[in-house]
Design a protein around this motif. Structure first.
Motif, PDB file in Angstrom:
ATOM      1  N   ASN A 124       0.561  -1.526   0.183  1.00  0.00           N
ATOM      2  CA  ASN A 124       0.231  -0.025  -0.078  1.00  0.00           C
ATOM      3  C   ASN A 124       0.636   1.001  -0.150  1.00  0.00           C
ATOM      4  O   ASN A 124       2.443   1.025   0.879  1.00  0.00           O
ATOM      5  CB  ASN A 124      -1.047  -0.095   1.194  1.00  0.00           C
ATOM      6  N   PHE A 125       0.086   2.662  -1.219  1.00  0.00           N
ATOM      7  CA  PHE A 125       0.784   3.532  -0.980  1.00  0.00           C
ATOM      8  C   PHE A 125       0.553   4.328  -1.443  1.00  0.00           C
ATOM      9  O   PHE A 125      -0.961   4.311  -1.551  1.00  0.00           O
ATOM     10  CB  PHE A 125       1.749   3.299  -1.446  1.00  0.00           C
ATOM     11  N   SER A 126       0.524   5.952  -0.509  1.00  0.00           N
ATOM     12  CA  SER A 126      -0.334   7.171  -1.026  1.00  0.00           C
ATOM     13  C   SER A 126       0.411   8.062  -1.130  1.00  0.00           C
ATOM     14  O   SER A 126       0.973   8.227  -1.100  1.00  0.00           O
ATOM     15  CB  SER A 126      -0.807   7.624   0.302  1.00  0.00           C
ATOM     16  N   ILE A 127       0.252   8.645  -2.252  1.00  0.00           N
ATOM     17  CA  ILE A 127       0.504   9.696  -3.518  1.00  0.00           C
ATOM     18  C   ILE A 127       0.018  10.629  -3.252  1.00  0.00           C
ATOM     19  O   ILE A 127      -1.183  10.458  -4.008  1.00  0.00           O
ATOM     20  CB  ILE A 127       1.618   8.750  -4.310  1.00  0.00           C
ATOM     21  N   GLU A 128       0.415  11.932  -3.585  1.00  0.00           N
ATOM     22  CA  GLU A 128      -0.730  13.260  -3.521  1.00  0.00           C
ATOM     23  C   GLU A 128       0.287  14.036  -4.546  1.00  0.00           C
ATOM     24  O   GLU A 128       1.611  14.002  -5.013  1.00  0.00           O
ATOM     25  CB  GLU A 128      -0.495  13.379  -2.563  1.00  0.00           C
ATOM     26  N   LYS A 129      -0.658  14.583  -5.785  1.00  0.00           N
ATOM     27  CA  LYS A 129      -0.495  15.108  -6.342  1.00  0.00           C
ATOM     28  C   LYS A 129       0.875  16.469  -5.947  1.00  0.00           C
ATOM     29  O   LYS A 129       1.006  16.471  -4.487  1.00  0.00           O
ATOM     30  CB  LYS A 129      -1.454  16.168  -6.741  1.00  0.00           C
ATOM     31  N   GLY A 130       2.108  16.250  -6.418  1.00  0.00           N
ATOM     32  CA  GLY A 130       3.050  17.636  -5.932  1.00  0.00           C
ATOM     33  C   GLY A 130       4.171  16.575  -5.312  1.00  0.00           C
ATOM     34  O   GLY A 130       5.224  17.193  -5.012  1.00  0.00           O
ATOM     35  N   GLU A 131       3.947  15.457  -4.675  1.00  0.00           N
ATOM     36  CA  GLU A 131       4.863  15.229  -3.945  1.00  0.00           C
ATOM     37  C   GLU A 131       5.836  14.237  -4.292  1.00  0.00           C
ATOM     38  O   GLU A 131       5.680  14.394  -5.903  1.00  0.00           O
ATOM     39  CB  GLU A 131       4.210  14.122  -2.867  1.00  0.00           C
ATOM     40  N   PHE A 132       6.885  13.721  -4.321  1.00  0.00           N
ATOM     41  CA  PHE A 132       7.730  12.982  -4.143  1.00  0.00           C
ATOM     42  C   PHE A 132       8.155  11.862  -3.523  1.00  0.00           C
ATOM     43  O   PHE A 132       7.582  11.658  -2.461  1.00  0.00           O
ATOM     44  CB  PHE A 132       8.845  13.857  -4.986  1.00  0.00           C
ATOM     45  N   VAL A 133       8.778  10.525  -4.547  1.00  0.00           N
ATOM     46  CA  VAL A 133       8.523   9.302  -3.766  1.00  0.00           C
ATOM     47  C   VAL A 133       9.718   8.752  -3.995  1.00  0.00           C
ATOM     48  O   VAL A 133      10.693   8.208  -4.934  1.00  0.00           O
ATOM     49  CB  VAL A 133       7.590   8.285  -4.019  1.00  0.00           C
ATOM     50  N   ILE A 134      10.311   8.193  -3.286  1.00  0.00           N
ATOM     51  CA  ILE A 134      11.966   8.073  -2.862  1.00  0.00           C
ATOM     52  C   ILE A 134      11.698   5.981  -2.551  1.00  0.00           C
ATOM     53  O   ILE A 134      11.280   5.342  -1.706  1.00  0.00           O
ATOM     54  CB  ILE A 134      12.582   8.218  -2.535  1.00  0.00           C
ATOM     55  N   ILE A 135      11.560   4.898  -4.004  1.00  0.00           N
ATOM     56  CA  ILE A 135      11.486   3.795  -3.495  1.00  0.00           C
ATOM     57  C   ILE A 135      13.397   3.159  -3.764  1.00  0.00           C
ATOM     58  O   ILE A 135      13.841   3.086  -4.595  1.00  0.00           O
ATOM     59  CB  ILE A 135      10.989   3.062  -4.392  1.00  0.00           C
ATOM     60  N   LEU A 136      13.196   2.149  -2.559  1.00  0.00           N
ATOM     61  CA  LEU A 136      14.599   1.821  -2.521  1.00  0.00           C
ATOM     62  C   LEU A 136      14.303   0.086  -2.988  1.00  0.00           C
ATOM     63  O   LEU A 136      13.355  -0.834  -2.473  1.00  0.00           O
ATOM     64  CB  LEU A 136      15.333   2.255  -0.677  1.00  0.00           C
ATOM     65  N   GLY A 137      14.688  -0.629  -4.000  1.00  0.00           N
ATOM     66  CA  GLY A 137      15.028  -1.764  -4.249  1.00  0.00           C
ATOM     67  C   GLY A 137      13.012  -2.293  -4.534  1.00  0.00           C
ATOM     68  O   GLY A 137      12.996  -2.841  -3.691  1.00  0.00           O
TER      69      GLY A 137
END
Length: 91
Positions: free
Chosen positions: A9-22
């Protein structure tokens, strides 16, 4: 926007950035592809920057930009004018 896929599960809002490790390291192939596809689609819909940190160079074609790092230094930056869908990537 909240996305759920096979227990991830993840939540993303407009204008944010996400860092995903592996993002695919501990997942089987099918689940890894589903998670990446959900993430890619969600980020396009929300116009969000995603930073994927991985040793899996097979994921590079899906990126707008690939930054190669060695010894804690940026060695190369590649721009990809035509990123592909996760559906087209195999590893």
């Amino acid at each position: 926007m909240v996305a759920a896929n096979n227990g991830v599960n993840f939540s993303i809002e407009k204008g944010e950035f996400v860092i995903i490790l592996g993002p695919t390291g501990a997942l089987d192939y099918k689940t890894g592809k589903q998670v990446l596809k959900t993430l890619q689609d969600t980020c396009k819909k929300t116009d969000t920057t995603v930073i994927v940190i991985t040793h899996n160079s097979a994921l590079a074609p899906m990126a707008d930009r690939v930054i190669h790092i060695r010894d804690a230094k940026v060695k190369q930056i590649e721009l990809n004018e035509n990123p592909v869908s996760v559906d087209e990537i195999d590893w």
